[in-house]
Design a protein around this motif. Structure first.
Motif, PDB file in Angstrom:
ATOM      1  N   CYS A  42       0.693  -1.285   0.038  1.00  0.00           N
ATOM      2  CA  CYS A  42       0.046   0.076   0.141  1.00  0.00           C
ATOM      3  C   CYS A  42       0.898   1.216  -0.063  1.00  0.00           C
ATOM      4  O   CYS A  42       0.472   2.090  -0.631  1.00  0.00           O
ATOM      5  N   ALA A  43       1.964   1.311   0.716  1.00  0.00           N
ATOM      6  CA  ALA A  43       2.652   2.248   0.830  1.00  0.00           C
ATOM      7  C   ALA A  43       3.625   2.463  -0.600  1.00  0.00           C
ATOM      8  O   ALA A  43       3.622   3.738  -0.950  1.00  0.00           O
ATOM      9  N   VAL A  45       2.349   1.793  -3.431  1.00  0.00           N
ATOM     10  CA  VAL A  45       1.191   2.224  -4.432  1.00  0.00           C
ATOM     11  C   VAL A  45       1.048   3.842  -4.253  1.00  0.00           C
ATOM     12  O   VAL A  45       0.708   4.615  -5.194  1.00  0.00           O
ATOM     13  N   LEU A  46       0.878   4.173  -2.877  1.00  0.00           N
ATOM     14  CA  LEU A  46       0.594   5.382  -2.661  1.00  0.00           C
ATOM     15  C   LEU A  46       1.673   6.392  -3.095  1.00  0.00           C
ATOM     16  O   LEU A  46       1.494   7.332  -3.609  1.00  0.00           O
ATOM     17  N   LEU A  47       2.735   5.773  -2.684  1.00  0.00           N
ATOM     18  CA  LEU A  47       4.138   6.568  -3.329  1.00  0.00           C
ATOM     19  C   LEU A  47       4.032   6.998  -4.828  1.00  0.00           C
ATOM     20  O   LEU A  47       4.637   7.768  -5.316  1.00  0.00           O
ATOM     21  N   GLY A  49       1.618   6.781  -6.764  1.00  0.00           N
ATOM     22  CA  GLY A  49       0.366   7.694  -7.397  1.00  0.00           C
ATOM     23  C   GLY A  49       0.690   9.043  -7.306  1.00  0.00           C
ATOM     24  O   GLY A  49       0.106   9.946  -7.811  1.00  0.00           O
ATOM     25  N   ARG A  50       1.723   9.472  -6.639  1.00  0.00           N
ATOM     26  CA  ARG A  50       2.103  11.002  -6.318  1.00  0.00           C
ATOM     27  C   ARG A  50       3.051  11.511  -7.271  1.00  0.00           C
ATOM     28  O   ARG A  50       3.523  10.948  -7.950  1.00  0.00           O
TER      29      ARG A  50
END
Length: 50
Positions: A42-43, A45-47, A49-50
């Motif tokens: 999840c980390a 994927v979040l990084l 996406g930015r």
């Protein structure tokens, strides 16, 4: 009485059934590793996406 002949082929490990009950299970450690992998995924994927 005839004695069995020792010329039979050796028994291969891949031909014998797996004894899965012999191996101990570590349920808590497995859950912690799975949770850590999920958090890491999840980390990432979040990084990304930015």
């Amino acid at each position: 009485m005839a004695v069995p002949s020792p010329v039979a082929p050796p028994r291969l490990r891949m031909m014998s059934p797996l004894d899965l009950d012999e191996h101990p299970t570590r349920a808590v450690r497995d859950h912690v590793v799975a949770l850590a992998g999920l958090v890491l995924f999840c980390a990432v994927v979040l990084l990304m996406g930015r």
